[in-house]
Design an enzyme around this catalytic site. Structure first.
Site, PDB file in Angstrom:
ATOM      1  N   SER A  94      72.404  50.237 -22.159  1.00  0.00           N
ATOM      2  CA  SER A  94      72.335  50.954 -23.432  1.00  0.00           C
ATOM      3  C   SER A  94      71.076  51.794 -23.447  1.00  0.00           C
ATOM      4  O   SER A  94      70.128  51.522 -22.702  1.00  0.00           O
ATOM      5  CB  SER A  94      72.283  49.948 -24.585  1.00  0.00           C
ATOM      6  OG  SER A  94      71.913  50.569 -25.795  1.00  0.00           O
ATOM      7  N   TYR A 107      69.661  42.551 -28.822  1.00  0.00           N
ATOM      8  CA  TYR A 107      70.507  43.531 -28.141  1.00  0.00           C
ATOM      9  C   TYR A 107      69.723  44.279 -27.071  1.00  0.00           C
ATOM     10  O   TYR A 107      70.180  44.418 -25.930  1.00  0.00           O
ATOM     11  CB  TYR A 107      71.097  44.501 -29.167  1.00  0.00           C
ATOM     12  CG  TYR A 107      72.047  45.500 -28.573  1.00  0.00           C
ATOM     13  CD1 TYR A 107      73.357  45.141 -28.277  1.00  0.00           C
ATOM     14  CD2 TYR A 107      71.645  46.798 -28.298  1.00  0.00           C
ATOM     15  CE1 TYR A 107      74.242  46.059 -27.724  1.00  0.00           C
ATOM     16  CE2 TYR A 107      72.512  47.725 -27.742  1.00  0.00           C
ATOM     17  CZ  TYR A 107      73.808  47.354 -27.456  1.00  0.00           C
ATOM     18  OH  TYR A 107      74.683  48.251 -26.900  1.00  0.00           O
TER      19      TYR A 107
END
Length: 174
Positions: A94, A107
């Site tokens: 990401s 995350y």
């Protein structure tokens, strides 16, 4: 493993695995963007949720979903790729891997781990003819992200503006 078995049974081989496990949880995120000493107090305001007050089970769930949710399919499909003499695996990291956003501790941590272990698995399976890489997309426009970020066309939230200001193309992915 069951999915890998079915793919091989139906198609005879698997040359590419797009390994897109991922997700986050609002319960794993603080509601504030910087430390507030009141979050350590017993009688803190109920709506003051800092890193010390997040749901740590949800935090661990985000870590497990993103990391082990990438490792398990990689291993299941790599087993067949080894037997067939090669293949390609693309893991999803990401933009949070390289530019962590506020409040997304679990995350960002998990996606950084994906980028890291991708390199380790790539080295491990290289002589088997398996290429393993990670890509790190930014925000993808979907109903959930629209609620949190808004859209360039319809108007951005403050958080959306912060994201777009750090996005070279000035738009979200589709």
């Amino acid at each position: 493993e069951e999915l890998a078995d079915k793919v091989i049974a139906n198609h005879g081989r698997c040359d590419v695995l797009v390994n897109g496990a991922g997700g986050n949880s609002a319960k794993a995120q603080p509601k504030i963007i910087e430390f507030d000493p009141r979050e350590l107090e017993e009688d803190r305001p109920e709506d003051l949720i800092g890193i010390y007050n997040v749901d740590m089970e949800a935090f661990e769930g985000v870590l497990k979903l993103n990391t082990m949710g990438t490792v398990y399919p990689l291993l299941a499909f790599a087993k067949y790729m080894v037997k067939q003499g090669g293949g390609n695996i693309i893991n999803f990291a990401s933009m949070n891997t390289y530019c962590p956003l506020t409040r997304n501790f679990a995350y960002a941590m998990a996606k950084a781990a994906v980028a890291n272990f991708t390199q380790s698995f790539a080295a491990y399976f290289a002589k088997c003819g398996i290429r393993i890489n990670a890509i790190a997309p930014g925000f993808i426009l979907n109903p959930r992200s629209k609620l949190i970020l808004g859209t360039v066309e319809e108007g951005l939230t403050k958080r959306g503006k912060d994201v777009i200001d750090h996005t070279p193309m000035g738009k979200f992915g589709l």
